[in-house]
Design a protein around this motif. Structure first.
Motif, PDB file in Angstrom:
ATOM      1  N   MET A 125       0.817  -1.209   0.000  1.00 22.14           N
ATOM      2  CA  MET A 125       0.000   0.000   0.000  1.00 22.14           C
ATOM      3  C   MET A 125       0.856   1.266   0.000  1.00 22.14           C
ATOM      4  N   VAL A 126       1.884   1.305   0.873  1.00 26.94           N
ATOM      5  CA  VAL A 126       2.702   2.520   0.964  1.00 26.94           C
ATOM      6  C   VAL A 126       3.575   2.693  -0.279  1.00 26.94           C
ATOM      7  N   ILE A 127       3.933   1.584  -0.927  1.00 23.46           N
ATOM      8  CA  ILE A 127       4.679   1.694  -2.184  1.00 23.46           C
ATOM      9  C   ILE A 127       3.797   2.295  -3.265  1.00 23.46           C
ATOM     10  N   GLN A 128       2.528   1.882  -3.299  1.00 20.22           N
ATOM     11  CA  GLN A 128       1.596   2.453  -4.259  1.00 20.22           C
ATOM     12  C   GLN A 128       1.417   3.945  -4.022  1.00 20.22           C
ATOM     13  N   ALA A 168       7.978   2.182   3.431  1.00 16.42           N
ATOM     14  CA  ALA A 168       8.038   0.811   2.941  1.00 16.42           C
ATOM     15  C   ALA A 168       9.366   0.167   3.322  1.00 16.42           C
ATOM     16  N   GLY A 169      10.457   0.929   3.220  1.00 18.63           N
ATOM     17  CA  GLY A 169      11.776   0.416   3.593  1.00 18.63           C
ATOM     18  C   GLY A 169      11.863   0.057   5.059  1.00 18.63           C
TER      19      GLY A 169
END
Length: 234
Positions: A192-195, A202-203
């Protein structure tokens, strides 16, 4: 580094808690179901064992989304079984934490089953025969002789099952969805956070998963080392 610490302070830890609870619950179910299925497979004839093994191992070779599709068809409220569960018992699976557990169990179960069966195959049959000559029941022989003897293999299977359940994404997303604080696991949070383009958050989540995975691998290596020491002593 300051940005990472800032993210850690503001981080919503519910995905980690949900993933851990799901992993533990799925591992418990897979543990007992895997031991039972492995014991039954050991007693089956060769062709029945081949068919049973194929069915029980299928979720491991299928894409998780395919397994999630079948689970969604089974437990959807628009389908007879899902409708019956909700109407008769008030049990709802789709978009609930129970859905997370079921999806993770289905995907992780083959690892427990395969490891347990392989461990049982290494048990000396003479130990079982000795138990029977002492008047022990098959159930008592299983829990007091077979399972302890196959302990290292079962322990490895349990750890792998927990790791797989902890990181499950595809089937969980389809069956349980991604509801924050309810069904949102670490894997879903990362996607979700990558999107959203938030690669730093995300890391951080990836780093957390890597630490957990490293601890799991170390645990497996310690179990393997203990097993090899016992073999050398023998």
């Amino acid at each position: 580094m300051n940005e990472i610490f800032g993210i850690l302070k503001e981080l919503d830890w519910s995905p980690l808690l949900i993933s851990l609870k799901t992993g533990v619950a799925a591992t418990v179910f897979s543990f007992f179901l895997g031991l039972f299925a492995a014991a039954k497979a050991m007693k089956a004839t060769s062709w029945k064992k081949a068919v049973l093994d194929g069915i029980l191992t299928l979720p491991m070779v299928l894409p998780p989304t395919a397994a999630g599709f079948f689970l969604l068809l089974l437990f959807s409220l628009r389908r007879p079984f899902g409708s019956m569960l909700y109407g008769q018992f008030g049990i709802k699976v789709v978009q609930t934490w129970l859905g997370c557990v079921i999806a993770a169990t289905v995907i992780a179960f083959p690892l427990m089953y395969r490891n347990a069966r392989a461990a049982f195959e290494q048990v000396d049959p003479n130990l079982i025969y000795a138990g029977r000559t002492l008047g022990m029941s098959d159930l008592k022989i299983f829990w007091t002789v077979v399972v302890p003897t196959a302990g290292p293999g079962i322990a490895s299977g349990t750890i792998l099952t927990f790791a797989r359940a902890l990181g499950e994404y595809g089937a969980t997303s389809m069956l349980a969805g991604n509801i924050a604080g309810k069904t949102g696991t670490i894997s879903q949070k990362i996607a979700m956070v990558i999107q959203d383009g938030d690669f730093l958050t995300a890391g951080v989540w990836v780093l957390i998963v890597m630490i957990i995975a490293f601890a799991i691998v170390v645990g497996m290596n310690l179990i393997s080392s203990a097993k090899m020491k016992n073999v050398k002593r023998w």
